[in-house]
Every structure is written in structure tokens, then in C-alpha cells.
Design an enzyme around this catalytic site. Structure first.
Site, PDB file in Angstrom:
ATOM      1  N   LEU A  95     -30.104   6.914 -35.621  1.00  0.00           N
ATOM      2  CA  LEU A  95     -29.614   8.244 -35.328  1.00  0.00           C
ATOM      3  C   LEU A  95     -30.810   9.178 -35.155  1.00  0.00           C
ATOM      4  O   LEU A  95     -31.694   9.232 -36.004  1.00  0.00           O
ATOM      5  CB  LEU A  95     -28.728   8.737 -36.469  1.00  0.00           C
ATOM      6  CG  LEU A  95     -27.854   9.964 -36.192  1.00  0.00           C
ATOM      7  CD1 LEU A  95     -26.825   9.649 -35.127  1.00  0.00           C
ATOM      8  CD2 LEU A  95     -27.170  10.406 -37.475  1.00  0.00           C
ATOM      9  N   HIS A 112     -24.808   3.319 -23.240  1.00  0.00           N
ATOM     10  CA  HIS A 112     -23.983   2.506 -24.128  1.00  0.00           C
ATOM     11  C   HIS A 112     -23.228   1.487 -23.288  1.00  0.00           C
ATOM     12  O   HIS A 112     -22.615   1.837 -22.278  1.00  0.00           O
ATOM     13  CB  HIS A 112     -22.991   3.410 -24.873  1.00  0.00           C
ATOM     14  CG  HIS A 112     -22.194   2.691 -25.912  1.00  0.00           C
ATOM     15  ND1 HIS A 112     -22.693   2.385 -27.161  1.00  0.00           N
ATOM     16  CD2 HIS A 112     -20.931   2.189 -25.875  1.00  0.00           C
ATOM     17  CE1 HIS A 112     -21.763   1.748 -27.861  1.00  0.00           C
ATOM     18  NE2 HIS A 112     -20.687   1.613 -27.105  1.00  0.00           N
TER      19      HIS A 112
END
Length: 222
Positions: A95, A112
Site C-alpha cells: 500500500l 490490475h
């Protein structure tokens, strides 16, 4: 893993996978690049990662090593020193610290290997995504490129490219088909954001237009 794209686009955070990282190689094909590699290491650099870092240096890629992925001051210092304009997460699984997200709002992209918001979030990465797609019996998957916020896979979507799930697919075959599409979509999105054709508005939405040249006759449908 950071990369800079000549005088009009600089900066790029990701993690090397494979030799130099297939997403990086795809970006290298679209324009001359100056590349900066940011390696997040813990105490000692693993031998395999050190080898990849050596390969990056041998390819003329500038490198930098950071001690921790949550050290926002160190990350920002390195990126500002490199005069970074745009960050691209291509295989980076941590993150991004909130101060880095705020500093580069609208200038951090992630790719993604699924059609978000499906099959996204913490723990959804790599081959496990494709296993999940098959386990759920989905007929369609794909690639999503989105702006990055303080959460995993939840930032505003820039573009999506569908990829079919074909009879007889296993996770490895499906992953390879999705990756081919990723290599086509990611450079288009990077160029669009870097040029200003696509931007993140004050309303938190993507503004602009990006033509996606996909069809049922394209290679990803085979």
C-alpha cells in the site's frame, strides 16, 4: 521500481518481476525512457532481488534502494530528487503511504489483472486472481488501469479492457492472455495521463477520453 519517461514524463514506482519486469519492458517499447528503480528492501537485499537490480543497472537503468515501503519521507525524497511527474505501480504489492498518495494525487496509476471492482482488494494479486476468476465461473475477465488512492484497488478507473475466459483455461493460460492485454493497455494509459489527455478531477472522477482499440478480433480474444 520507478521509471521516468524522458523530458515529458518522469517517475514510476513498481517492483521488478522476471528479469526487468514485463510491464516495464512494455512501457520501454512506447518511447525513450529514463528509468529509476526503487527497491524496497528489508535489512538485507535477497540474492534474487539483488541479481535483478544488477540486471537493471546493466541495462542502464538508474536505481535506488529504500529501507521500508512505509517510509514516505524517503520515498518522496527520492522521487522529488528524480523530478518525478507520474508514478506507475506495475507489480508493486504494498500500500502506497498516504503522504505519497497526497503528493502525487492524480499522478499515480496502478494496473490490475481483472475487471475491478471484481477480484480486487487486499490479498488479490498474481495468479490467485486468475484462480478466483475460474473458481467463480466468470466468462469474462480483463485488465483495469486506475488512479491510486489510500486503499487497495479502489481508485477511480481510467480504462478497462475485457478478456474472455475460454473453455479449457487454467490459471496459467488465463494469466498469460490477460498479461498480453495489460502490455497493450498500460502504455496507452500512461501516455494519456502524462500528456494530460486523462486527468483526475476535483470531483474524484476521471476526466478525458482514451480510445481502446480492442475487438473480438484482437489477439487477447484468442
Amino acid at each position: 521500481f520507478g521509471l521516468g519517461l524522458g523530458p515529458w514524463f518522469t517517475g514510476f514506482v513498481s517492483k521488478v518481476s522476471g528479469s526487468l519486469g514485463t510491464g516495464v519492458l512494455a512501457l520501454l517499447l512506447m518511447a525513450p525512457f529514463t528509468i529509476i528503480c526503487l527497491y524496497f528492501v528489508y535489512r538485507l537485499l535477497p540474492k534474487a532481488e539483488a541479481t535483478r537490480l544488477d540486471r537493471a543497472r546493466a541495462a542502464g537503468i538508474a536505481t535506488g534502494v529504500l529501507d521500508a515501503p512505509n517510509d514516505s519521507d524517503a520515498i518522496l525524497s527520492l522521487l522529488h530528487t528524480a523530478k518525478t511527474d507520474v508514478l506507475v505501480l506495475a507489480g508493486y504489492l504494498k500500500l502506497v503511504p498516504a503522504p505519497v498518495v497526497r503528493a502525487f494525487r492524480g499522478r499515480i496509476l496502478n494496473v490490475h489483472p481483472a475487471l475491478l471492482p471484481s477480484f480486487g482488494g487486499p490479498g488479490m494479486y498474481g495468479i490467485r486472481i486468475h484462480h478466483a476468476v475460474l473458481d467463480h465461473g466468470a466468462a469474462l475477465t480483463g485488465v483495469t488501469v486506475h488512479f491510486v488512492d489510500e486503499h487497495f484497488d479502489r481508485g477511480p478507473i481510467i480504462a478497462q479492457w475485457p478478456v474472455p475466459v475460454l473453455p479449457g483455461d487454467d490459471a496459467t493460460v488465463l494469466a498469460a492472455r490477460v498479461l498480453r492485454t495489460e502490455h497493450r493497455l498500460l502504455p496507452l494509459c500512461v501516455a494519456a495521463v502524462a500528456s494530460g489527455a486523462i486527468a483526475l478531477g476535483e470531483d474524484g472522477r476521471m476526466h478525458g477520453h482514451l480510445d481502446i482499440p480492442g475487438s473480438v478480433h484482437a489477439p487477447e480474444w484468442r
